[in-house]
Design a protein around this motif. Structure first.
Motif, PDB file in Angstrom:
ATOM      1  N   VAL A 311     -36.832  62.995 -59.572  1.00  0.00           N
ATOM      2  CA  VAL A 311     -36.264  62.311 -60.736  1.00  0.00           C
ATOM      3  C   VAL A 311     -37.356  61.745 -61.634  1.00  0.00           C
ATOM      4  O   VAL A 311     -37.242  61.750 -62.860  1.00  0.00           O
ATOM      5  CB  VAL A 311     -35.305  61.186 -60.286  1.00  0.00           C
ATOM      6  CG1 VAL A 311     -34.811  60.386 -61.480  1.00  0.00           C
ATOM      7  CG2 VAL A 311     -34.121  61.769 -59.526  1.00  0.00           C
ATOM      8  N   ASN A 312     -38.434  61.265 -61.033  1.00  0.00           N
ATOM      9  CA  ASN A 312     -39.496  60.670 -61.847  1.00  0.00           C
ATOM     10  C   ASN A 312     -40.472  61.719 -62.400  1.00  0.00           C
ATOM     11  O   ASN A 312     -41.428  61.377 -63.084  1.00  0.00           O
ATOM     12  CB  ASN A 312     -40.265  59.616 -61.045  1.00  0.00           C
ATOM     13  CG  ASN A 312     -41.005  60.202 -59.849  1.00  0.00           C
ATOM     14  OD1 ASN A 312     -40.938  61.414 -59.585  1.00  0.00           O
ATOM     15  ND2 ASN A 312     -41.698  59.341 -59.111  1.00  0.00           N
ATOM     16  N   GLY A 313     -40.240  62.999 -62.073  1.00  0.00           N
ATOM     17  CA  GLY A 313     -41.116  64.043 -62.573  1.00  0.00           C
ATOM     18  C   GLY A 313     -42.302  64.322 -61.693  1.00  0.00           C
ATOM     19  O   GLY A 313     -43.154  65.138 -62.041  1.00  0.00           O
ATOM     20  N   GLY A 314     -42.391  63.661 -60.528  1.00  0.00           N
ATOM     21  CA  GLY A 314     -43.536  63.840 -59.654  1.00  0.00           C
ATOM     22  C   GLY A 314     -43.404  65.047 -58.745  1.00  0.00           C
ATOM     23  O   GLY A 314     -42.477  65.852 -58.850  1.00  0.00           O
ATOM     24  N   ALA A 315     -44.404  65.176 -57.833  1.00  0.00           N
ATOM     25  CA  ALA A 315     -44.440  66.293 -56.903  1.00  0.00           C
ATOM     26  C   ALA A 315     -43.371  66.115 -55.826  1.00  0.00           C
ATOM     27  O   ALA A 315     -42.981  64.997 -55.479  1.00  0.00           O
ATOM     28  CB  ALA A 315     -45.825  66.397 -56.266  1.00  0.00           C
ATOM     29  N   TRP A 316     -42.916  67.230 -55.264  1.00  0.00           N
ATOM     30  CA  TRP A 316     -41.827  67.222 -54.297  1.00  0.00           C
ATOM     31  C   TRP A 316     -42.180  66.450 -53.024  1.00  0.00           C
ATOM     32  O   TRP A 316     -43.259  66.588 -52.461  1.00  0.00           O
ATOM     33  CB  TRP A 316     -41.463  68.655 -53.925  1.00  0.00           C
ATOM     34  CG  TRP A 316     -40.601  68.767 -52.699  1.00  0.00           C
ATOM     35  CD1 TRP A 316     -40.969  69.239 -51.471  1.00  0.00           C
ATOM     36  CD2 TRP A 316     -39.226  68.404 -52.577  1.00  0.00           C
ATOM     37  NE1 TRP A 316     -39.922  69.193 -50.596  1.00  0.00           N
ATOM     38  CE2 TRP A 316     -38.819  68.678 -51.253  1.00  0.00           C
ATOM     39  CE3 TRP A 316     -38.291  67.869 -53.465  1.00  0.00           C
ATOM     40  CZ2 TRP A 316     -37.525  68.450 -50.792  1.00  0.00           C
ATOM     41  CZ3 TRP A 316     -36.999  67.629 -53.015  1.00  0.00           C
ATOM     42  CH2 TRP A 316     -36.628  67.916 -51.705  1.00  0.00           C
ATOM     43  N   ASN A 317     -41.234  65.621 -52.593  1.00  0.00           N
ATOM     44  CA  ASN A 317     -41.334  64.916 -51.322  1.00  0.00           C
ATOM     45  C   ASN A 317     -39.901  64.742 -50.812  1.00  0.00           C
ATOM     46  O   ASN A 317     -39.121  63.987 -51.396  1.00  0.00           O
ATOM     47  CB  ASN A 317     -42.014  63.558 -51.493  1.00  0.00           C
ATOM     48  CG  ASN A 317     -42.246  62.839 -50.175  1.00  0.00           C
ATOM     49  OD1 ASN A 317     -41.378  62.799 -49.311  1.00  0.00           O
ATOM     50  ND2 ASN A 317     -43.426  62.247 -50.027  1.00  0.00           N
ATOM     51  N   GLY A 318     -39.554  65.449 -49.735  1.00  0.00           N
ATOM     52  CA  GLY A 318     -38.168  65.456 -49.275  1.00  0.00           C
ATOM     53  C   GLY A 318     -37.647  64.097 -48.881  1.00  0.00           C
ATOM     54  O   GLY A 318     -36.492  63.753 -49.170  1.00  0.00           O
TER      55      GLY A 318
END
Length: 531
Positions: A311-318
């Motif tokens: 949502v914040n546009g950052g890198a994927w973190n499950g």
């Protein structure tokens, strides 16, 4: 001749009295039999009503229920008649010395007793009348085929006051679980919905609005994908846990709201989590933290058909994706309270049921983790709660008068602000591990994190979510906002091992939305594409 005339006159009056009493009894019996026949006729006529024409107060009556009504009614009439029969019988003047002369007062007493007999029988029947079953409240629960949702359905059904609509992905599984739990077939129904599809949500909502009056919506279903190294996307182009946990529930809430607000006690509940609150041990001491940033990931892709990884546009973190979705759930409830409660009268609530360590939510974890985690939560942290108790907790939020207060985050047993501590005492029910939101304790209002209470960010999340699901939105709230290099670095911070706290190496910008012109550019502009 005079004596014969007097005798004839008295006998005539006594016959008139007896005939009046007999007519009264016959009238009462006729009315009672009519009501009884109507009650018997309902099971064969009610099911013929079409699903679309049944009123909000109509409820199907089963033959078993009709037997119960007949038994209660016959017992009541028998007891009333037995009491009435204790009155000394009228006898002929030929065999007795002249009884007390007839008087209007005796006639009134007789009619009053007859009326009491009828009203007593009617009251007994109405205690379990077919009409009373139509007064059952209706709750729609997503994810009701297992875990928290299934046990919430059980708790509501066992109260005898609810009909539960089990909104599930797999109807056959829900049917098996309902039979295993012993749910009466007239106290639940099953609706198929795939929360990874907005079209499926719309289809179910349309069907529900044609049926029963919905009193309570419980948004419970959720996905947790910590082991996924890459995001998965739905048919609508959004990251799966974001759509299933937040966007589809946001859409369902808005679609069903016009129906729910017609209820006498309308409620909408979205299950929250301490992991979405940075002011708790589970949410603030374990990296990654829930943080929606400036919502630029959703702003850049909302409505485009290719949603953001985060949502914040950052890198994927499950793990963070799940925490962010729970934070979004809670912010949605608080914003709905601000926008809709005053005009609609709907009670909007969120809650933390405790750590249900054995739930299917952890199906993405390793087998060893699923075996050891419940023991760790039960005996070390004290945050453990069984599925059954968690279901009772959520049912309490849905039904208790105390939880009619809107815009509240509910919890139990210490608000999970600390790890558990041993509480001594003579009372067995008031001692042991406590303080971590685990088993036991009573319901209380919990303070949400500053991020969850941020009204400005919640308003922006609402409009972006509306745009994503295809609802009307305010275009002034959905544009990407500028971000500094520090903010970009923060949202792309390193991943850590689960459960290992990480210090904040950048200033905390959460809750501070910068609405100045996008001079610094967005993260996508600075990095040459979405991270």
């Amino acid at each position: 001749n005079l004596l014969k005339l007097i005798f004839f006159f008295n006998s005539y009056r006594r016959r008139q009295y007896r005939m009046g009493t007999l007519r009264s009894i016959l009238s009462i019996m006729l009315i009672t039999i009519s009501i009884f026949v109507i009650a018997l006729a309902l099971p064969s006529t009610t099911p013929k009503l079409s699903h679309s024409t049944r009123s909000a107060s109509t409820h199907r009556i089963t033959p078993q229920m009709s037997v119960r009504f007949r038994t209660r009614l016959s017992k009541s009439i028998h007891s009333q008649q037995k009491e009435f029969s204790l009155r000394p019988p009228m006898t002929s003047s030929k065999t007795t010395n002249r009884d007390t002369p007839y008087s209007p007062a005796r006639s009134v007493v007789s009619y009053a007793k007859n009326a009491n007999m009828f009203m007593g029988a009617l009251d007994a029947m109405m205690q379990t009348s077919p009409l009373s079953s139509g007064k059952l409240k209706t709750a729609v629960i997503t994810g009701a085929s297992s875990g928290l949702g299934l046990n919430t359905a059980r708790s509501l059904i066992e109260s005898g006051k609810w009909h539960v609509v089990m909104a599930v992905r797999d109807p056959e599984k829900a049917r098996r679980e309902a039979e295993r739990m012993g749910f009466p077939k007239d106290r639940y129904s099953i609706e198929q919905v795939e929360l990874s599809s907005f079209e499926s949500v719309r289809r179910m909502a349309k069907k529900l609005k044609r049926g029963r009056q919905i009193d309570t919506l419980i948004c419970n279903a959720a996905l947790y994908l910590p082991a996924h190294q890459k995001p998965e996307y739905t048919v609508d182009g959004y990251e799966t846990s974001l759509q299933v946990n937040h966007l589809s529930h946001f859409l369902l809430l808005n679609l069903l709201l016009p129906t729910i607000k017609k209820s006498r006690d309308p409620r909408v509940i979205v299950v929250g989590s301490i992991t979405g609150n940075t002011n708790t041990v589970g949410g603030g001491a374990v990296w990654p933290w829930a943080d929606l940033g400036k919502l630029n990931g959703l702003a850049e892709k909302a409505g485009s058909g290719t949603g953001p990884e985060m949502v914040n546009g950052g890198a994927w973190n499950g793990a963070k994706a799940y925490k962010d979705s729970k934070l979004a759930n809670m912010m949605t409830i608080f914003e709905a309270d601000r926008r809709l409660h005053k005009d609609s009268g709907v009670t909007f609530s969120t809650m933390y049921p405790g750590c249900i360590a054995e739930t299917g939510l952890f199906r993405d974890k390793k087998p060893w983790f699923r075996k050891l985690f419940p023991l760790f939560m039960r005996y070390v942290t004290g945050g453990y709660v069984s599925e059954s108790e968690a279901g009772d907790r959520l049912a309490e939020v849905a039904s208790s008068d105390r939880c009619k207060k809107s815009g509240v985050y509910w919890g139990w047993n210490g608000a999970a602000k600390t790890v558990a501590y041993l509480k001594p005492g003579m009372d067995a029910s008031n001692r042991g591990l406590t303080g971590a939101g685990g088993a036991g304790g009573s319901i209380e209002e919990l303070p949400p994190s500053p991020e969850a209470r941020n009204a400005e960010k919640a308003r922006r999340l609402w409009e972006l979510s509306a745009k994503a699901v295809g609802l009307p939105y305010d275009s002034s709230e959905v544009s990407p906002l500028p971000e500094s290099l520090t903010e970009i670095a923060a949202k792309n911070g390193p991943k850590s091992l689960p459960g290992i706290p990480m210090p904040s190496f950048v200033p905390d910008f959460r809750g501070k939305i910068d609405k100045r012109a996008a001079r610094a550019g967005t993260s996508s502009q600075l990095q040459g594409g979405r991270l």
